[in-house]
Design a protein around this motif. Structure first.
Motif, PDB file in Angstrom:
ATOM      1  N   UNK A 102      -1.542  31.273   6.855  1.00  0.00           N
ATOM      2  CA  UNK A 102      -0.768  31.210   8.093  1.00  0.00           C
ATOM      3  C   UNK A 102      -1.676  31.382   9.313  1.00  0.00           C
ATOM      4  N   UNK A 103      -2.634  32.292   9.217  1.00  0.00           N
ATOM      5  CA  UNK A 103      -3.589  32.484  10.314  1.00  0.00           C
ATOM      6  C   UNK A 103      -4.453  31.252  10.536  1.00  0.00           C
ATOM      7  N   UNK A 104      -4.913  30.639   9.451  1.00  0.00           N
ATOM      8  CA  UNK A 104      -5.705  29.408   9.556  1.00  0.00           C
ATOM      9  C   UNK A 104      -4.866  28.292  10.177  1.00  0.00           C
ATOM     10  N   UNK A 105      -3.585  28.208   9.796  1.00  0.00           N
ATOM     11  CA  UNK A 105      -2.701  27.183  10.347  1.00  0.00           C
ATOM     12  C   UNK A 105      -2.546  27.362  11.852  1.00  0.00           C
ATOM     13  N   UNK A 106      -2.333  28.599  12.292  1.00  0.00           N
ATOM     14  CA  UNK A 106      -2.175  28.854  13.725  1.00  0.00           C
ATOM     15  C   UNK A 106      -3.443  28.521  14.491  1.00  0.00           C
ATOM     16  N   UNK A 108      -5.823  26.366  13.588  1.00  0.00           N
ATOM     17  CA  UNK A 108      -6.057  24.922  13.608  1.00  0.00           C
ATOM     18  C   UNK A 108      -5.085  24.212  14.552  1.00  0.00           C
ATOM     19  N   UNK A 109      -3.880  24.748  14.720  1.00  0.00           N
ATOM     20  CA  UNK A 109      -2.941  24.182  15.693  1.00  0.00           C
ATOM     21  C   UNK A 109      -3.494  24.290  17.109  1.00  0.00           C
ATOM     22  N   UNK A 118      -1.989  15.538  11.296  1.00  0.00           N
ATOM     23  CA  UNK A 118      -1.956  14.067  11.283  1.00  0.00           C
ATOM     24  C   UNK A 118      -3.292  13.483  10.841  1.00  0.00           C
ATOM     25  N   UNK A 119      -4.071  14.225  10.083  1.00  0.00           N
ATOM     26  CA  UNK A 119      -5.356  13.729   9.607  1.00  0.00           C
ATOM     27  C   UNK A 119      -5.183  12.802   8.413  1.00  0.00           C
ATOM     28  N   UNK A 120      -4.228  13.100   7.563  1.00  0.00           N
ATOM     29  CA  UNK A 120      -4.003  12.324   6.345  1.00  0.00           C
ATOM     30  C   UNK A 120      -2.758  11.472   6.541  1.00  0.00           C
ATOM     31  N   UNK A 121      -2.844  10.175   6.265  1.00  0.00           N
ATOM     32  CA  UNK A 121      -1.671   9.314   6.408  1.00  0.00           C
ATOM     33  C   UNK A 121      -0.512   9.803   5.524  1.00  0.00           C
ATOM     34  N   UNK A 122       0.691   9.586   5.995  1.00  0.00           N
ATOM     35  CA  UNK A 122       1.894  10.086   5.331  1.00  0.00           C
ATOM     36  C   UNK A 122       1.990   9.608   3.881  1.00  0.00           C
ATOM     37  N   UNK A 123       1.589   8.374   3.626  1.00  0.00           N
ATOM     38  CA  UNK A 123       1.671   7.820   2.274  1.00  0.00           C
ATOM     39  C   UNK A 123       0.821   8.638   1.294  1.00  0.00           C
ATOM     40  N   UNK A 124      -0.392   9.024   1.710  1.00  0.00           N
ATOM     41  CA  UNK A 124      -1.259   9.835   0.858  1.00  0.00           C
ATOM     42  C   UNK A 124      -0.765  11.278   0.787  1.00  0.00           C
TER      43      UNK A 124
END
Length: 148
Positions: A102-106, A108-109, A118-124
């Motif tokens: 959770x800390x890493x997520x905050x 990186x946001x 949005x680094x990886x396309x939705x299909x992958x």
């Protein structure tokens, strides 16, 4: 306006601090120092994943793993039941790894702003979501192999 910390964040920080304190104290006890109040606690006593190892050995040999405390088996059962009833409560509120994630997520946001998530396309992304089940299977198989 400064944002107030939410209850979940407070609980995450408290459990992260408690587990860190237990880990540090366990090392201090081995060197002859330590906090007397929690001197007997170890990570083996508070980690529910140790219950998976204990459960496997208990089912196959009828004994517990010597290094792992019996309380980890009880914690594992509590985590499994609470997960079935309330979803990922343990991972999102109590587990230090979930708090770290959770800390890493905050962080990186804040760093990536609009590109966040949005680094990886939705299909992958849809395919890669199943990777966690592959990893869980690998961990359980490795746990079983270690116990043999």
């Amino acid at each position: 306006m400064k944002r107030k910390p939410r209850l979940r964040t407070i609980i995450q920080v408290l459990f992260f601090g408690l587990i860190a304190l237990i880990a540090v104290n366990h090392t201090l006890v081995e060197s002859g120092e330590g906090i007397p109040l929690i001197a007997g606690a170890s990570l083996h006593a508070v980690c529910p994943f140790g219950g998976v190892v204990s459960l496997y050995q208990l089912a196959t040999t009828g004994t517990f793993v010597k290094k792992i405390h019996e309380s980890s088996l009880v914690l594992m059962l509590i985590v499994f039941v609470s997960t079935l009833l309330m979803g990922p409560l343990f991972c999102g509120w109590i587990c230090p790894f979930g708090s770290f994630k959770e800390g890493i997520r905050r962080l990186s946001k804040k760093i990536f702003k609009k590109k966040y998530n949005h680094f990886i396309p939705y299909k992958f992304d849809r395919i890669l979501r199943y990777l966690r089940y592959v990893l869980l299977t690998m961990i359980l198989v490795q746990t079983a192999c270690v116990c043999l």
